[in-house]
Scaffold this motif. Sequence first.
Motif, short mmCIF file in Angstrom:
data_model
loop_
_atom_site.label_atom_id
_atom_site.label_comp_id
_atom_site.label_asym_id
_atom_site.label_seq_id
_atom_site.Cartn_x
_atom_site.Cartn_y
_atom_site.Cartn_z
N LEU B 17 5.15 -24.26 -36.60
CA LEU B 17 5.99 -23.85 -37.34
C LEU B 17 6.43 -24.81 -38.57
O LEU B 17 6.73 -24.51 -39.77
N VAL B 18 6.81 -26.14 -37.96
CA VAL B 18 7.25 -27.02 -38.80
C VAL B 18 6.29 -27.34 -39.77
O VAL B 18 6.41 -27.29 -41.16
N ALA B 21 5.72 -24.64 -42.57
CA ALA B 21 7.15 -24.59 -43.41
C ALA B 21 6.65 -25.76 -44.29
O ALA B 21 7.07 -25.42 -45.72
N PHE B 25 6.56 -25.07 -48.24
CA PHE B 25 7.28 -25.09 -49.26
C PHE B 25 6.72 -26.19 -50.27
O PHE B 25 6.73 -25.90 -51.46
N GLY B 28 4.45 -23.92 -52.59
CA GLY B 28 5.30 -23.12 -53.59
C GLY B 28 6.16 -24.04 -54.71
O GLY B 28 6.05 -23.27 -55.69
N TYR B 29 6.51 -25.16 -54.13
CA TYR B 29 7.19 -25.85 -55.19
C TYR B 29 6.27 -26.29 -56.38
O TYR B 29 6.62 -26.37 -57.50
N GLY B 32 5.25 -23.53 -58.28
CA GLY B 32 6.34 -22.90 -59.12
C GLY B 32 6.46 -21.43 -58.51
O GLY B 32 7.05 -20.54 -59.28
N PHE B 34 8.27 -18.81 -55.59
CA PHE B 34 8.83 -19.01 -54.41
C PHE B 34 8.02 -17.99 -53.43
O PHE B 34 7.98 -18.25 -52.34
N MET B 37 5.41 -19.56 -51.32
CA MET B 37 5.94 -20.20 -49.93
C MET B 37 6.15 -19.27 -49.10
O MET B 37 6.03 -19.44 -47.62
N TYR B 41 4.33 -19.40 -45.20
CA TYR B 41 5.27 -19.46 -43.96
C TYR B 41 5.16 -18.33 -42.94
O TYR B 41 4.84 -18.41 -41.76
#
Lengths: 167, 93
Positions: B17-18, B21, B25, B28-29, B32, B34, B37, B41
């Motif tokens: 899971l980590v 994530a 992230f 997604g970052y 650009g 959201f 991301m 996840y």
Amino acid sequence: MHSFGYRANALLTFSITILAVICGIASFSDNFNSPSPAAQVQVLNINWFQKKPDGDDEVSLTLNISANLESLFTWNTKQVFVFLAAEYETPKNSLNQVSLWDGIIPSKEHSKFWIHTTNKYRFVDQGSSLRGKDFNLTLHWHVMPKTGKMFADNIVMSGYSLPKAYR
Amino acid sequence: MDWQGQKLAEQLMQLMLVLFAAVGFITGYVLGSFQTMLLIYAAGVVLTSLITIPNWPCFNRHPLNWLEPSVAEKYPKPQPSANSGPKKKASKK
């Protein structure tokens, strides 16, 4: 972790906690955005300027509002709410702010805009102090995020004034 | 699942899971987006639940060896030191 339900519960709660953490980090990443918006407003015409029967002044303006708010948008922006307010001082109130126009910008593609309009909301004073009044037009914006903190700021444009007599 | 399997399942769940994530992230970052991301996840959560929740055989490689009942009776349970509990069967030697 000895049964199906036990493990399912642990996974569910842990995954939701991690989701909250990444949304928090995503909101925090908005702080690294340094926006550089630009705006300009022209008062094209004073359509009419009267004292209403109840004693308050009212004026109708035709405005030309142009702005470039592209730098406000980040990956975590849902929409930008923007409004134009007339700000002035009267003997009765040290600060009057009257919203003349507002709009919602849904995406970066729409954020460089130019609009020619009469004031959407009525410019009415509390009293009769508008003749010859100097006022500022301030463009305010609220950057509404997909998750987390909302940022708000504005640009003040000064140098506008109303005529000395009713028309 | 046996004890080793439970430990493995729990550690695997947390790690996966980590990891998803973090990957989600960063992707997604950088892109650009959201939505990207969240999709990465969500896919990670589904994959992790398929791997760690059901009772797969790999989590049962160290099964516990319970004693046969006939052998277990030869070794009586320890008596409680204060008041006596229910009467125990006499132990056979």
